[in-house]
Scaffold this motif. Structure first.
Motif, PDB file in Angstrom:
ATOM      1  N   PHE B  13       0.797  -1.229   0.000  1.00  0.00           N
ATOM      2  CA  PHE B  13       0.000   0.000   0.000  1.00  0.00           C
ATOM      3  C   PHE B  13       0.829   1.279   0.000  1.00  0.00           C
ATOM      4  O   PHE B  13       0.609   2.165  -0.808  1.00  0.00           O
ATOM      5  N   VAL B  14       1.772   1.387   0.936  1.00  0.00           N
ATOM      6  CA  VAL B  14       2.431   2.677   1.128  1.00  0.00           C
ATOM      7  C   VAL B  14       3.451   2.951   0.032  1.00  0.00           C
ATOM      8  O   VAL B  14       3.409   3.990  -0.628  1.00  0.00           O
ATOM      9  N   ASN B  15       4.378   2.010  -0.178  1.00  0.00           N
ATOM     10  CA  ASN B  15       5.375   2.200  -1.232  1.00  0.00           C
ATOM     11  C   ASN B  15       5.000   1.391  -2.457  1.00  0.00           C
ATOM     12  O   ASN B  15       5.826   0.677  -3.013  1.00  0.00           O
ATOM     13  N   ASN B  16       3.747   1.506  -2.883  1.00  0.00           N
ATOM     14  CA  ASN B  16       3.297   0.702  -4.024  1.00  0.00           C
ATOM     15  C   ASN B  16       4.257   0.879  -5.203  1.00  0.00           C
ATOM     16  O   ASN B  16       4.590   1.986  -5.606  1.00  0.00           O
ATOM     17  N   ILE B  17       4.668  -0.258  -5.729  1.00  0.00           N
ATOM     18  CA  ILE B  17       5.730  -0.248  -6.728  1.00  0.00           C
ATOM     19  C   ILE B  17       5.345   0.508  -7.995  1.00  0.00           C
ATOM     20  O   ILE B  17       6.164   1.154  -8.636  1.00  0.00           O
ATOM     21  N   LEU B  18       4.057   0.465  -8.345  1.00  0.00           N
ATOM     22  CA  LEU B  18       3.614   1.172  -9.555  1.00  0.00           C
ATOM     23  C   LEU B  18       3.355   2.644  -9.286  1.00  0.00           C
ATOM     24  O   LEU B  18       3.769   3.513 -10.035  1.00  0.00           O
ATOM     25  N   LYS B 188      -0.394   6.349   3.650  1.00  0.00           N
ATOM     26  CA  LYS B 188       0.832   6.725   4.343  1.00  0.00           C
ATOM     27  C   LYS B 188       0.646   6.776   5.852  1.00  0.00           C
ATOM     28  O   LYS B 188       1.575   6.506   6.606  1.00  0.00           O
ATOM     29  N   GLY B 189      -0.557   7.136   6.305  1.00  0.00           N
ATOM     30  CA  GLY B 189      -0.806   7.222   7.736  1.00  0.00           C
ATOM     31  C   GLY B 189      -0.867   5.863   8.409  1.00  0.00           C
ATOM     32  O   GLY B 189      -0.917   5.772   9.639  1.00  0.00           O
ATOM     33  N   LEU B 190      -0.878   4.829   7.603  1.00  0.00           N
ATOM     34  CA  LEU B 190      -1.072   3.473   8.129  1.00  0.00           C
ATOM     35  C   LEU B 190       0.117   3.001   8.952  1.00  0.00           C
ATOM     36  O   LEU B 190      -0.036   2.238   9.900  1.00  0.00           O
ATOM     37  N   LEU B 191       1.316   3.449   8.564  1.00  0.00           N
ATOM     38  CA  LEU B 191       2.515   2.937   9.260  1.00  0.00           C
ATOM     39  C   LEU B 191       3.059   3.959  10.250  1.00  0.00           C
ATOM     40  O   LEU B 191       3.142   5.120   9.918  1.00  0.00           O
TER      41      LEU B 191
END
Lengths: 213, 191
Positions: B13-18, B188-191
């Motif tokens: 989710f946060v650093n989604n590769i695409l 981004k707020g997830l982690l």
């Protein structure tokens, strides 16, 4: 048959990547958070394009048809390693900004595309001109996109981060940030909008032509 | 365990590769007109990225570092990936013709998908150990698949809409991708 001059100029007219020739999107989107990043990436790609086009066109009669893609990729990868090592040694900051995308020039579809569509059929002089034209067009496009995003996102443009030449272009205070422009979603939005304006302009032109005739 | 779970969530989710790291955008814009093809592509990518990053990790650890040939990393990786894709293609064709029919046409395309090479390089750059490499590559590939399928769903709807002429094609695809990336940046707020 195109003249030598046309081989060179088509790279920034009808085949301007990535706007007219929609290839090489990954580096375009990723490194254009700043003018410097865009230009650096463009120049690295330019070097690889010219050299790989030269070598592939010189070897075009020696490479067997069936393994040509593997052979092309190996040649390209060789020049990418050269760029990687040179940048690491002489422009370490730029190397850090561009990160993994320098290595990824290997799989940039523009480079392999030119080898497959042009260098394997044409002589060395034409191939060099073709590579130089397309590469300069790519550098120019990345520079423009990087410039727009950096000005909107930070209000200033930094060139040569080693020397730290900073030009303040928008009258903004420190608190101001149109952060979207330099963040990942901004990359997609701005490239999409530029494509939209290019389409619009070319449609206007075509419309004029048809109405006159 | 929590560590791996965090790595998974951050890669999907946060650093989604695409959408956040811009790897593999060519198939993203190119092969995403239908949900069914997007699903096939996504499965093939998960498969290839997970296997190839295992092999590239091992090649660095047991071949390039002992021989002090780290500067050959890029060349070695691209050759490993190209060979592996070819091998996987032949293997699947022999073992499971049904699976081959769903994945087959996507496999050759994957060699030049920069996500595969990109994930392998990121694994080495972050100095992951073997388990981290495995989890990170798998979750990065799942993130790729998720974004691809979501995007294909949106584009299927576009086919039914009356879109202004200059926006048609890549232009609208990129703007849509931008909005999707904006949505994902909320994680981004997830982690």
């Amino acid at each position: 048959m195109k003249t030598l001059r046309q081989e060179f100029t088509k790279g920034f007219t009808e085949q301007l990547p990535p706007f007219k020739l929609v290839l090489g999107l990954c580096p375009t989107l990723a490194v254009t958070t700043s003018l410097e990043g865009g230009l650096g990436m463009g120049l690295a790609t330019l070097f690889v394009l010219i050299m790989s086009n030269l070598v592939i066109s010189a070897l075009r009669n020696l490479i067997p048809k069936k393994v040509r893609i593997a052979a092309f990729i190996t040649v390209i990868a060789g020049f990418v390693v050269i760029v990687e090592l040179l940048m690491k040694a002489y422009t370490p900051q730029l190397f850090d900004i561009l990160g993994v995308f320098i290595s990824l020039i290997v799989v940039n579809c523009i480079v392999l595309g030119r080898a497959e569509a042009f260098a394997k059929k044409n002589n060395a002089v034409r191939s060099i001109l073709d590579g130089a034209g397309i590469g300069l067009g790519f550098t120019l496009s990345l520079g423009v996109l990087g410039f727009i995003r950096e000005v909107l996102g930070r209000g200033s443009v930094t060139l040569f981060s080693q020397a730290n030449l900073k030009f303040q272009l928008l009258p903004v205070t420190d608190g101001y940030f149109f952060k979207l422009a330099v963040e990942p979603p901004g990359a997609f939005l701005f490239l999409g909008l530029i494509l939209f304006f290019i389409n619009l302009a070319s449609m206007r032109q075509e419309g004029k032509k048809t109405s006159y005739s | 365990m929590t560590e791996y779970l965090l790595l998974f969530i951050s890669a999907v989710f946060v650093n989604n590769i695409l959408l956040a790291q811009f790897l593999g955008n060519c198939p993203f814009i190119g092969v995403s007109n239908k949900v069914s093809t997007a699903l096939g592509m996504a499965m093939a990518v998960v498969f290839v990225i997970t296997i190839s990053s295992m092999f590239t990790w091992m090649s660095v650890k047991y071949l390039l570092i002992p021989l002090e040939l780290e500067y050959l990393q890029t060349i070695a990786f691209i050759l490993i990936i190209a060979t592996l894709v070819q091998f996987v293609e032949i293997f699947i064709q022999k073992v499971s013709p049904t699976l081959f029919r769903t994945l087959g046409i996507y496999l050759p395309l994957i060699t030049t998908n920069c996500a595969v090479l990109g994930v392998s390089i990121i694994n080495i750059r972050n100095e992951y150990d073997f388990m981290h490499t495995l989890v990170h590559s798998f979750s990065a590939a799942v993130g790729f698949g998720l974004a691809l399928v979501l995007f294909a769903g949106i584009r299927e709807r576009h086919a039914l809409c009356d879109i202004p002429k200059p926006l048609r094609g890549t232009s609208l695809a990129l703007i849509t991708a931008g909005l999707l990336a904006l949505t994902f940046s909320a994680f981004k707020g997830l982690l």
